[in-house]
Each structure stands twice: as C-alpha cells, then as structure tokens.
Design an enzyme around this catalytic site. Structure first.
Site, PDB file in Angstrom:
ATOM      1  N   SER A   1      57.110  40.359  42.244  1.00  0.00           N
ATOM      2  CA  SER A   1      57.309  41.280  41.110  1.00  0.00           C
ATOM      3  C   SER A   1      56.838  42.664  41.517  1.00  0.00           C
ATOM      4  CB  SER A   1      56.477  40.787  39.916  1.00  0.00           C
ATOM      5  OG  SER A   1      56.407  41.787  38.915  1.00  0.00           O
TER       6      SER A   1
ATOM      7  N   TYR B   1      48.804  36.950  35.775  1.00  0.00           N
ATOM      8  CA  TYR B   1      50.183  36.858  36.285  1.00  0.00           C
ATOM      9  C   TYR B   1      50.338  37.778  37.504  1.00  0.00           C
ATOM     10  CZ  TYR B   1      55.192  37.849  36.590  1.00  0.00           C
ATOM     11  OH  TYR B   1      56.474  38.039  37.060  1.00  0.00           O
TER      12      TYR B   1
HETATM   13  N1  LIG Z   1      61.952  38.865  33.999  1.00  0.00           N
HETATM   14  C1  LIG Z   1      61.122  39.751  34.503  1.00  0.00           C
HETATM   15  O1  LIG Z   1      60.826  40.782  33.865  1.00  0.00           O
HETATM   16  C2  LIG Z   1      60.554  39.547  35.903  1.00  0.00           C
HETATM   17  C3  LIG Z   1      60.042  40.665  36.579  1.00  0.00           C
HETATM   18  C4  LIG Z   1      59.500  40.498  37.845  1.00  0.00           C
HETATM   19  C5  LIG Z   1      59.486  39.247  38.427  1.00  0.00           C
HETATM   20  N2  LIG Z   1      59.977  38.164  37.773  1.00  0.00           N
HETATM   21  C6  LIG Z   1      59.903  36.844  38.431  1.00  0.00           C
HETATM   22  O2  LIG Z   1      61.205  36.312  38.537  1.00  0.00           O
HETATM   23  C7  LIG Z   1      61.131  34.889  38.612  1.00  0.00           C
HETATM   24  C8  LIG Z   1      62.174  34.299  37.683  1.00  0.00           C
HETATM   25  O3  LIG Z   1      61.849  34.649  36.346  1.00  0.00           O
HETATM   26  P1  LIG Z   1      62.942  35.010  35.244  1.00  0.00           P
HETATM   27  O4  LIG Z   1      62.684  36.381  34.800  1.00  0.00           O
HETATM   28  O5  LIG Z   1      64.291  34.635  35.719  1.00  0.00           O
HETATM   29  O6  LIG Z   1      62.430  34.053  34.061  1.00  0.00           O
HETATM   30  P2  LIG Z   1      63.165  32.852  33.282  1.00  0.00           P
HETATM   31  O7  LIG Z   1      64.472  33.297  32.740  1.00  0.00           O
HETATM   32  O8  LIG Z   1      62.127  32.377  32.317  1.00  0.00           O
HETATM   33  O9  LIG Z   1      63.406  31.761  34.410  1.00  0.00           O
HETATM   34  C9  LIG Z   1      62.320  31.097  35.009  1.00  0.00           C
HETATM   35  C10 LIG Z   1      62.836  29.956  35.859  1.00  0.00           C
HETATM   36  O10 LIG Z   1      61.721  29.334  36.500  1.00  0.00           O
HETATM   37  C11 LIG Z   1      61.791  27.937  36.264  1.00  0.00           C
HETATM   38  N3  LIG Z   1      60.458  27.341  36.275  1.00  0.00           N
HETATM   39  C12 LIG Z   1      59.368  27.729  35.570  1.00  0.00           C
HETATM   40  N4  LIG Z   1      58.343  26.883  35.837  1.00  0.00           N
HETATM   41  C13 LIG Z   1      58.832  25.956  36.709  1.00  0.00           C
HETATM   42  C14 LIG Z   1      58.271  24.818  37.344  1.00  0.00           C
HETATM   43  N5  LIG Z   1      57.012  24.445  37.141  1.00  0.00           N
HETATM   44  N6  LIG Z   1      59.056  24.102  38.194  1.00  0.00           N
HETATM   45  C15 LIG Z   1      60.334  24.451  38.403  1.00  0.00           C
HETATM   46  N7  LIG Z   1      60.921  25.514  37.828  1.00  0.00           N
HETATM   47  C16 LIG Z   1      60.173  26.243  36.988  1.00  0.00           C
HETATM   48  C17 LIG Z   1      62.498  27.787  34.916  1.00  0.00           C
HETATM   49  O11 LIG Z   1      63.154  26.524  34.855  1.00  0.00           O
HETATM   50  P3  LIG Z   1      62.699  25.253  34.004  1.00  0.00           P
HETATM   51  O12 LIG Z   1      61.983  25.737  32.794  1.00  0.00           O
HETATM   52  O13 LIG Z   1      64.006  24.558  33.716  1.00  0.00           O
HETATM   53  O14 LIG Z   1      61.831  24.457  34.938  1.00  0.00           O
HETATM   54  C18 LIG Z   1      63.539  28.902  35.026  1.00  0.00           C
HETATM   55  O15 LIG Z   1      64.670  28.444  35.708  1.00  0.00           O
HETATM   56  C19 LIG Z   1      59.684  34.525  38.240  1.00  0.00           C
HETATM   57  O16 LIG Z   1      58.978  34.168  39.399  1.00  0.00           O
HETATM   58  C20 LIG Z   1      59.126  35.812  37.641  1.00  0.00           C
HETATM   59  O17 LIG Z   1      57.735  35.924  37.858  1.00  0.00           O
HETATM   60  C21 LIG Z   1      60.525  38.297  36.515  1.00  0.00           C
END
Ligand SMILES: NC(=O)c1ccc[n+]([C@@H]2O[C@H](COP(=O)([O-])OP(=O)(O)OC[C@H]3O[C@@H](n4cnc5c(N)ncnc54)[C@H](OP(=O)(O)O)[C@@H]3O)[C@@H](O)[C@H]2O)c1
Length: 264
Positions: free
Chosen positions: A138, A151
């Site tokens: 991130s 986080y």
């Molecule tokens: N959105 C933002 O603003 C942002 C910014 C910077 C970085 N990120 C990073 O981007 C990545 C993806 O996040 P996103 O924004 O796409 O959020 P999201 O829409 O909530 O997706 C999160 C994904 O992670 C999976 N996940 C969560 N816990 C898990 C576990 N224990 N085992 C397997 N899968 C798991 C969820 O699947 P299930 O629930 O089906 O397991 C889902 O597919 C994360 O690492 C987050 O920190 C996000």
C-alpha cells in the site's frame, strides 16, 4: 503465463484476474469465498483453477502453491494480494486484532512465498525470469496514517520483505515487485468498517481515489515486464518519499486531518 492470485474474490484481485484472463493467462484463483471464485471463473469461461484458501492458515497457502503447480506445471507470477485493514488507534488495538491482521497480511504473504520460491527457482526461465513474486502492499507502507497504524505496519512489513527479497532472489532469476495503491474503490472500506465496530474510513478532503481496474492494469504491466515497485498513482510516490524526509511536516499535515481520518 500462469498467475496465482490470492484475494481474487473481490476488489483488486478480481480486477487483476479479469485483465489477465483477457490477455490469455492461466490463473489460480484463491480466496475464502469459494462461491465468488466459481462465479468469477464461470464469467471468465471456466478454464481457471479455483482453490478455496484462507491465507491465515499455513497449510492452505502450501496447498494453494502445490495444487497450482500440479495443475499448470509452473507458476510464473505469485500475486500476494489477500488482505484487509481496520481503523483503531495503535495503543487501543487488542493483541487479538493485531495477531489476526499480521497472520493474514504478513504471515499469509510469507507462507505463500516460502512455498513458491523453491519451485520457481527450479523452473526454466521465460523472458529472463524463472518466476516473479508480487506483493500488494500500500502507499501507507512508506508513511503510516493515524488510526490505520497497525494496518500500515503490516503493509510496511510487506515492503521490507520485498526490498530484501529483490536482492536475495536476483541470483535465482526471481523478480520481486511491491505494489503501492492509494485509496482504491473496492470492498476494503466495508471490510474495515465491519472489523472496526462499524467505524467507516472517511474520505479525506482533497484525497483522490482510483479504481481497482486502474491498479490492475498497472500490475499487469509489471507482470509482463517486472519492475521493483508499482505506484498506480504516481504522485503519491513522490509525496510520500518527501514525507519520509520531513517527518515533522508530515505529522503536522496529518494532525490537521486526524479528525477526518478517524472515521464516522
Ligand atoms: N482498497 C484500498 O484502498 C487499498 C489501498 C492500498 C492497498 N490495498 C491492498 O489491496 C489488497 C486487496 O484489497 P482490496 O482493496 O481489493 O479489498 P477487498 O475488495 O476487500 O478484497 C480483499 C480480498 O482479500 C481476500 N482475503 C481477505 N482475507 C483473506 C484470507 N484470510 N484468506 C484469503 N483471502 C483473503 C478477500 O477474499 P475472501 O473474503 O473471499 O477471503 C478479497 O478477495 C489488500 O492487501 C489491501 O491491503 C487496498
């Protein structure tokens, strides 16, 4: 090209699967919600592999890598994307909350990498690389923001591992890329809210956000031509680099916005 994506059931991981599938990649789709993975695979024509995986469980991570190699014969890129956040002051975060988020975001990432690297190092090179590890960290890895301190710490841990591995794994021709999105329109906010007693991260005034598709497209480029870091919003890289040089100024700016970040 064979790509394993953790967290493929939503958000950035799902958008990446759509982009890569359109380019002909073979995918191993991993997450806990099997129904979501199956629906995504059906949408993509049904040729990919769905593996129900909880990255917080080491045995699931090892099974994901083993089954992917068994099925496809190799893994070109492992994308460690699964993760979540919560909104809570550092000193008020319970040991259980901290343990749980590190288990998913950090140890889950590491367990997948530990299982994949020995296999990648035995693969024949393609395009100069035997394999690639991509960690979805991130922008907050470079400068933590208030109330997202724990986080941010997990994301900084991913960045540190990526920086070290990039040099450690170079002789094995394994590329390492860290990805640093800013706020992205996904289910992240909803998940954070449910893990923060309903408190929802609020948009900071002037904050720009980006779509999961934008992030995914930049990641695809770095999968096709590996590079050390991907900053989907280029300006954030320079702003946060500057913040590390001027911590007092960064503190002052963040203090003014503390109330906004604190959530609603
Ligand atoms: N959105 C933002 O603003 C942002 C910014 C910077 C970085 N990120 C990073 O981007 C990545 C993806 O996040 P996103 O924004 O796409 O959020 P999201 O829409 O909530 O997706 C999160 C994904 O992670 C999976 N996940 C969560 N816990 C898990 C576990 N224990 N085992 C397997 N899968 C798991 C969820 O699947 P299930 O629930 O089906 O397991 C889902 O597919 C994360 O690492 C987050 O920190 C996000």
């Amino acid at each position: 090209m064979v790509v394993v994506i953790t967290g493929a059931s939503a958000g950035i991981g799902r958008a990446l699967a759509l982009e890569l599938s359109a380019r002909g990649a073979k995918l191993a789709l991993a997450a806990r919600r099997a129904d979501r993975l199956e629906a995504l695979n059906a949408e993509l024509g049904g040729s990919h592999l769905c593996i129900t995986t909880d990255v917080a469980r080491r045995e699931d991570c090892e099974r994901l890598i083993a089954r992917s190699v068994e099925h496809f014969g190799r893994i070109d890129t492992l994308v460690c994307n699964a993760g979540y956040g919560f909104l809570r002051p550092v000193a008020e975060s319970s040991p259980e909350m901290v343990q749980e988020i590190f288990q998913t975001n950090v140890f889950g990432t590491l367990d997948c990498i530990r299982a994949a690297v020995p296999l990648m190092s035995r693969q024949s090179p393609a395009g100069g690389w035997r394999g690639q590890v991509m960690l979805v960290s991130s922008a907050v890895a470079r400068r933590a923001i208030p109330y997202f301190g724990i986080y941010s710490a997990t994301k900084a841990a991913q960045l540190s591992m990526a920086e070290a591995m990039r040099v450690e794994l170079a002789p094995q021709q394994i590329a390492v890329t860290s990805v640093h999105p800013i706020g992205t329109e996904t289910e992240f906010g909803t998940t954070s809210a449910s893990r923060s007693g309903g408190k929802r991260p609020r948009r900071i005034s002037g904050e720009v956000s980006q779509s999961a598709e934008t992030v995914a497209r930049k990641m695809v480029r770095a999968i096709e031509h590996p590079r050390p870091e991907v900053w989907p919003a280029a300006a954030s890289r320079w702003a946060l680099g500057f913040a590390t040089l001027a911590p007092r100024l960064a503190d002052r700016i963040l203090s003014k916005r503390r109330g906004q970040i604190g959530g609603e």
